[in-house]
Design an enzyme around this catalytic site. Structure first.
Site, mmCIF file in Angstrom:
data_model
loop_
_atom_site.group_PDB
_atom_site.id
_atom_site.type_symbol
_atom_site.label_atom_id
_atom_site.label_comp_id
_atom_site.label_asym_id
_atom_site.label_seq_id
_atom_site.Cartn_x
_atom_site.Cartn_y
_atom_site.Cartn_z
ATOM 1 N N CYS A 8 0.979 2.380 12.761
ATOM 2 C CA CYS A 8 1.038 3.649 13.488
ATOM 3 C C CYS A 8 2.425 4.270 13.444
ATOM 4 O O CYS A 8 3.401 3.616 13.128
ATOM 5 C CB CYS A 8 0.751 3.451 14.970
ATOM 6 S SG CYS A 8 -0.725 2.566 15.328
ATOM 7 N N GLY A 37 0.133 6.280 9.268
ATOM 8 C CA GLY A 37 -1.243 6.133 9.737
ATOM 9 C C GLY A 37 -2.041 7.376 9.431
ATOM 10 O O GLY A 37 -1.591 8.486 9.741
ATOM 11 N N ASN A 111 3.006 1.856 18.752
ATOM 12 C CA ASN A 111 3.064 1.346 17.381
ATOM 13 C C ASN A 111 3.379 -0.140 17.468
ATOM 14 O O ASN A 111 4.391 -0.521 18.047
ATOM 15 C CB ASN A 111 4.163 2.066 16.592
ATOM 16 C CG ASN A 111 4.414 1.446 15.213
ATOM 17 O OD1 ASN A 111 5.519 1.483 14.704
ATOM 18 N ND2 ASN A 111 3.398 0.891 14.595
ATOM 19 N N GLY A 112 2.513 -0.951 16.902
ATOM 20 C CA GLY A 112 2.738 -2.394 16.926
ATOM 21 C C GLY A 112 1.441 -3.118 17.179
ATOM 22 O O GLY A 112 0.353 -2.550 17.037
ATOM 23 N N TYR A 251 9.029 -1.074 2.065
ATOM 24 C CA TYR A 251 7.864 -0.289 1.669
ATOM 25 C C TYR A 251 7.430 0.794 2.663
ATOM 26 O O TYR A 251 7.138 1.915 2.269
ATOM 27 C CB TYR A 251 6.698 -1.261 1.418
ATOM 28 C CG TYR A 251 5.358 -0.622 1.197
ATOM 29 C CD1 TYR A 251 5.156 0.244 0.133
ATOM 30 C CD2 TYR A 251 4.297 -0.876 2.049
ATOM 31 C CE1 TYR A 251 3.911 0.845 -0.067
ATOM 32 C CE2 TYR A 251 3.052 -0.280 1.854
ATOM 33 C CZ TYR A 251 2.871 0.575 0.798
ATOM 34 O OH TYR A 251 1.660 1.159 0.604
ATOM 35 N N ASP A 354 8.309 -3.106 -8.621
ATOM 36 C CA ASP A 354 7.370 -2.787 -7.536
ATOM 37 C C ASP A 354 7.915 -3.408 -6.262
ATOM 38 O O ASP A 354 8.758 -4.307 -6.301
ATOM 39 C CB ASP A 354 5.972 -3.325 -7.862
ATOM 40 C CG ASP A 354 4.869 -2.564 -7.106
ATOM 41 O OD1 ASP A 354 5.200 -1.729 -6.241
ATOM 42 O OD2 ASP A 354 3.682 -2.827 -7.393
ATOM 43 N N ASP A 355 7.417 -2.928 -5.105
ATOM 44 C CA ASP A 355 7.961 -3.412 -3.839
ATOM 45 C C ASP A 355 7.357 -4.736 -3.400
ATOM 46 O O ASP A 355 7.965 -5.484 -2.654
ATOM 47 C CB ASP A 355 7.780 -2.366 -2.744
ATOM 48 C CG ASP A 355 6.362 -1.871 -2.692
ATOM 49 O OD1 ASP A 355 5.487 -2.635 -2.273
ATOM 50 O OD2 ASP A 355 6.122 -0.719 -3.096
ATOM 51 N N CYS A 483 6.000 -12.931 7.134
ATOM 52 C CA CYS A 483 5.010 -12.920 6.052
ATOM 53 C C CYS A 483 5.531 -13.628 4.798
ATOM 54 O O CYS A 483 4.767 -13.936 3.892
ATOM 55 C CB CYS A 483 4.557 -11.500 5.735
ATOM 56 S SG CYS A 483 5.901 -10.362 5.515
HETATM 57 S S1 SF4 Z 1 5.441 -10.628 9.345
HETATM 58 FE FE1 SF4 Z 1 6.207 -9.357 7.618
HETATM 59 S S2 SF4 Z 1 5.139 -7.373 7.778
HETATM 60 FE FE2 SF4 Z 1 4.897 -8.463 9.759
HETATM 61 S S3 SF4 Z 1 6.586 -7.711 11.046
HETATM 62 FE FE3 SF4 Z 1 7.292 -9.591 10.048
HETATM 63 S S4 SF4 Z 1 8.328 -8.870 8.151
HETATM 64 FE FE4 SF4 Z 1 7.056 -7.186 8.930
#
Ligand code: SF4
Length: 499
Positions: A8, A37, A111-112, A251, A354-355, A483
């Protein structure tokens, strides 16, 4: 496209001269946040006595007609654009949420993503609340409404201490605009000055779009209360540890945004430079995958000395509203969305920047496109480390089993997508790139909260300084890397931890 998707964008407007055009400014600001979004949008507006709102499914430019904005008269407004991760795409999940009671009206744009929605929902339901959406953001407004009799400030701090996860909030009552950012500052929120008021926005590009000036970022764990007296700032907790989402820089955010003192395009260029240093390759041309790979491609070219070329053209008119019926059809959409420039690629050894690689499907199709244009070799370089774990903080990620880097090593991915070579930026390299872009102290345009730090209260207003320091100074080194590493800014509970 095979990308992580942001959740968002939020905006808040306060016009100190009580001009009733806040909704129009929110509308233009939301246009600049549309990339965050595209499913639904809404604006709530206050005139000092009441709050009106309008929400609909679709893009900002399509949704609001002149008569909608004419009907939303008032000097303060909040707005929202939504791509839902935890709720389904439906009008009942569109924001802002509005809650009316005899104590007054509150509107919330979030947002979140919360990681303790279920226990909070159970608690609220046991005490009489009912829910009309599947959005975790409704929990926030219900908690604020429940605590409202204690006063706005207390209601906010009590709510914010109960919820866990990522949140950048724009909240309003009939007379007051409020911004708040979670204690880790995972999702962005910044404060801008308008000639006749103030603006809160997910990204500074929205401030620029309506003729404002970026003042500073809202700090992790900070609440700002904006009314006719100016901007009151305070911390809602002692424990803050900055863990901004690194993917905002890689990104999500627009390249013209400045976030926590870092120019997004500048950060992408630096990531490209580091990538060239870490995984250089003999080649004739460097190209970037539009749009977010372009900055890193420029950086790679600059650092390697390999000429930069456009290489790929993107069809900008394919909307998200077109949903291809099968995975195969979705993959084939890459051919419709991207095309190669033969004149840049024929007979050449090509480095493609690419990202990210999420499932690997886009990369596979893209390499086919580049080879069809006559490229002799295709070397893929990625300006983020391998994505191996899901996100729980407002970004839509596939399940772990569908993340190609969770199951395959880099050389196996290279083979699977059909590249001649593949390399990702290292985690250290990415952080180094971000840190090298932090604004130095005394850089203009970013202003400190004040001499008292963020634990005391301080009002900002006409005495605000024009030049100052980043709220984080030179120690701006806290980024969420969940991630990539599976180490999140907070413990994951229950089912979330098992995904
Ligand atoms: S897990 Fe990855 S995409 Fe999610 S907030 Fe952390 S860095 Fe960002």
């Amino acid at each position: 496209m095979d990308k992580l998707k942001d959740h968002c964008g939020v905006i808040g407007i306060y016009l100190s001269n009580h001009d009733d055009s806040a909704s129009r400014l929110a509308y233009y600001g939301l246009q600049s946040l549309q990339h965050r979004g595209q499913e639904s949008t809404g604006i709530a507006v206050g005139d000092g006595e009441k709050i009106e709102h309008f929400k609909a499914m679709g893009l900002v430019a399509d949704v609001y007609k002149k008569e909608n904005l004419d009907a939303l008269k008032g000097h303060l407004a909040i707005g929202h654009v939504l791509y839902s991760t935890c709720g389904k795409a439906a009008i009942e999940n569109a924001q802002p949420f509005v809650s009316r009671s005899k104590l007054g009206t509150i509107a919330v744009a979030h947002n979140g993503s919360l990681v303790n929605t279920e226990p909070m929902k159970e608690f609220l339901e046991e005490t009489g609340s009912t829910f009309t959406s599947t959005s975790d953001s409704e929990v926030i407004i219900k908690l604020i409404a429940k605590n409202y009799k204690k006063g706005l400030e207390r209601a906010l701090t009590d709510t914010i201490q109960l919820i866990k996860g990522s949140f950048a909030l724009a909240v309003m009552t009939e007379k007051t605009l409020i911004g708040a950012r979670d204690p880790n500052g995972i999702r962005p929120l910044c404060l801008g000055k308008l000639p006749n008021g103030w603006i809160l926005a997910s990204e500074s590009c929205a401030i620029d779009a309506i003729g404002g000036e970026l003042v500073r970022d809202i700090a992790p764990g900070e609440i700002v209360i904006i009314n006719d007296d100016g901007v009151l700032s305070f911390n809602f907790g002692e424990k803050t540890s900055k863990k901004t989402c690194v993917f905002e820089y890689v990104y999500f955010a627009r390249p013209d945004t400045i976030m926590d003192g870092i120019g997004v395009l500048e950060a992408r260029i630096k990531m490209g430079e580091v990538l060239a240093r870490e995984s250089g390759v003999a080649a004739d041309v460097v190209i970037g995958v539009p749009d977010s790979g372009l900055g890193a491609a420029m950086g790679y070219s600059k650092a390697s000395g390999i000429p930069y070329a456009m290489g790929i053209v993107k069809n900008k008119y394919i909307g998200r509203t077109f949903i291809a019926p099968s995975q195969e059809a979705r993959e084939a959409m890459v051919f419709v969305k991207l095309n190669a420039l033969k004149s840049d690629l024929y007979g050449k050894r090509v480095v493609v920047i690419d990202d990210s690689i999420v499932r690997g499907t886009t990369s596979r199709r893209l390499i086919q496109i580049i080879r069809r244009a006559g490229a002799k070799e295709v070397h893929i370089r990625i300006s983020s480390p391998p994505v191996k774990y899901p996100c729980y903080f407002g970004i839509d990620t596939p399940a772990r089993a569908d993340l190609i880097s969770a199951t395959l090593e880099t050389d196996e991915i290279c083979k699977s997508i059909g590249a001649d070579s593949l390399a990702f930026i290292s985690m250290d390299g990415m952080i180094e790139a971000l840190q090298s872009c932090e604004y130095e102290e005394d850089s203009p345009g970013v202003m400190t909260i004040g001499e008292n730090g963020r634990n005391g209260k301080q009002r900002e207003g006409s005495n605000a300084r024009d030049g100052g320091v980043s709220p984080y100074g030179a120690s701006n080194c806290g980024y969420c890397q969940g991630c990539f590493l599976g180490e999140y800014p907070m413990p994951m509970i229950g089912e979330l931890g098992k995904r």
